[in-house]
Design a protein around this motif. Structure first.
Motif, PDB file in Angstrom:
ATOM      1  N   SER A 176      52.059  82.262  20.526  1.00  0.00           N
ATOM      2  CA  SER A 176      52.943  81.098  20.711  1.00  0.00           C
ATOM      3  C   SER A 176      53.724  80.776  19.437  1.00  0.00           C
ATOM      4  O   SER A 176      54.892  80.382  19.511  1.00  0.00           O
ATOM      5  CB  SER A 176      52.156  79.887  21.203  1.00  0.00           C
ATOM      6  N   GLU A 177      53.115  80.959  18.280  1.00  0.00           N
ATOM      7  CA  GLU A 177      53.814  80.715  17.014  1.00  0.00           C
ATOM      8  C   GLU A 177      54.946  81.716  16.801  1.00  0.00           C
ATOM      9  O   GLU A 177      56.047  81.339  16.365  1.00  0.00           O
ATOM     10  CB  GLU A 177      52.839  80.787  15.830  1.00  0.00           C
ATOM     11  N   ILE A 178      54.711  82.992  17.126  1.00  0.00           N
ATOM     12  CA  ILE A 178      55.739  84.006  16.899  1.00  0.00           C
ATOM     13  C   ILE A 178      56.904  83.795  17.854  1.00  0.00           C
ATOM     14  O   ILE A 178      58.059  84.090  17.519  1.00  0.00           O
ATOM     15  CB  ILE A 178      55.161  85.446  16.962  1.00  0.00           C
ATOM     16  N   LYS A 179      56.626  83.265  19.021  1.00  0.00           N
ATOM     17  CA  LYS A 179      57.692  82.954  19.987  1.00  0.00           C
ATOM     18  C   LYS A 179      58.637  81.905  19.399  1.00  0.00           C
ATOM     19  O   LYS A 179      59.864  82.065  19.420  1.00  0.00           O
ATOM     20  CB  LYS A 179      57.062  82.437  21.286  1.00  0.00           C
ATOM     21  N   ILE A 180      58.086  80.863  18.818  1.00  0.00           N
ATOM     22  CA  ILE A 180      58.881  79.791  18.204  1.00  0.00           C
ATOM     23  C   ILE A 180      59.618  80.316  16.971  1.00  0.00           C
ATOM     24  O   ILE A 180      60.819  80.084  16.803  1.00  0.00           O
ATOM     25  CB  ILE A 180      57.982  78.587  17.841  1.00  0.00           C
ATOM     26  N   LEU A 181      58.903  81.028  16.099  1.00  0.00           N
ATOM     27  CA  LEU A 181      59.510  81.569  14.884  1.00  0.00           C
ATOM     28  C   LEU A 181      60.672  82.512  15.198  1.00  0.00           C
ATOM     29  O   LEU A 181      61.725  82.448  14.557  1.00  0.00           O
ATOM     30  CB  LEU A 181      58.463  82.304  14.046  1.00  0.00           C
TER      31      LEU A 181
END
Length: 159
Positions: free
Chosen positions: A8-13
């Motif tokens: 989920s973090e890499i999606k936002i980043l």
């Protein structure tokens, strides 16, 4: 900033990087026993854009691909080692046998694999090209691989 990112973090980043005009490069692999070939490959990948995201096969994924005796080094330790490389911006673990879902989530501008892969066999290549990106096949160092290192160690200690 911590280089280890969740899905989920890499999606936002990734969305933030795209919005700011950065070129995202993605590659993936097991990176079980890091060697000079890995470092050269990852450095080359990083040179193709602004941000290098490494999809790291989880222990479950490595076992599925390479068999029950692998990985030699567990995912927590492999993550720490690859994240320590200056050329890598983010590391994200994935459990699937291939990075298709991760590639579709990140939507990289450049998808990098070793030159031993034919482009039509590279998972996610069609998706990346359809979304305006390109595929780069990188030359691999001859005569060095994790499998060859494991074999050499075996011969040293068991023959």
């Amino acid at each position: 900033m911590d280089k280890l990112a969740s899905f989920s973090e890499i999606k936002i980043l990734s969305r933030q990087y795209k919005a700011s005009g950065k070129t995202i490069v993605f590659t993936n692999g097991c990176f079980d026993i890091i060697h000079a070939g890995h470092v050269k490959y990852l450095s080359q990948a990083a040179s193709l854009g602004d941000i290098l995201i490494l999809g790291l096969n989880s222990d479950l994924s490595v076992k599925t691909i390479k068999g029950e005796k692998r990985p030699v080094i567990g995912q927590d330790h492999r993550s720490i080692v690859v994240a320590a490389l200056a050329c890598i911006d983010h590391v994200v673990l994935f459990d699937e046998p291939d990075p298709k879902l991760l590639i579709e989530t990140i939507c990289p501008d450049v998808l990098v694999k070793g030159a031993d892969w034919q482009e039509d066999q590279i998972i996610g290549a069609d998706f990346v090209k359809k979304n305006g990106g390109y595929i780069k096949r990188v030359f691999l160092e001859p005569d060095i691989s994790t499998s060859k290192i494991i074999e050499k160690i075996g011969k040293l200690y068991y023959e």
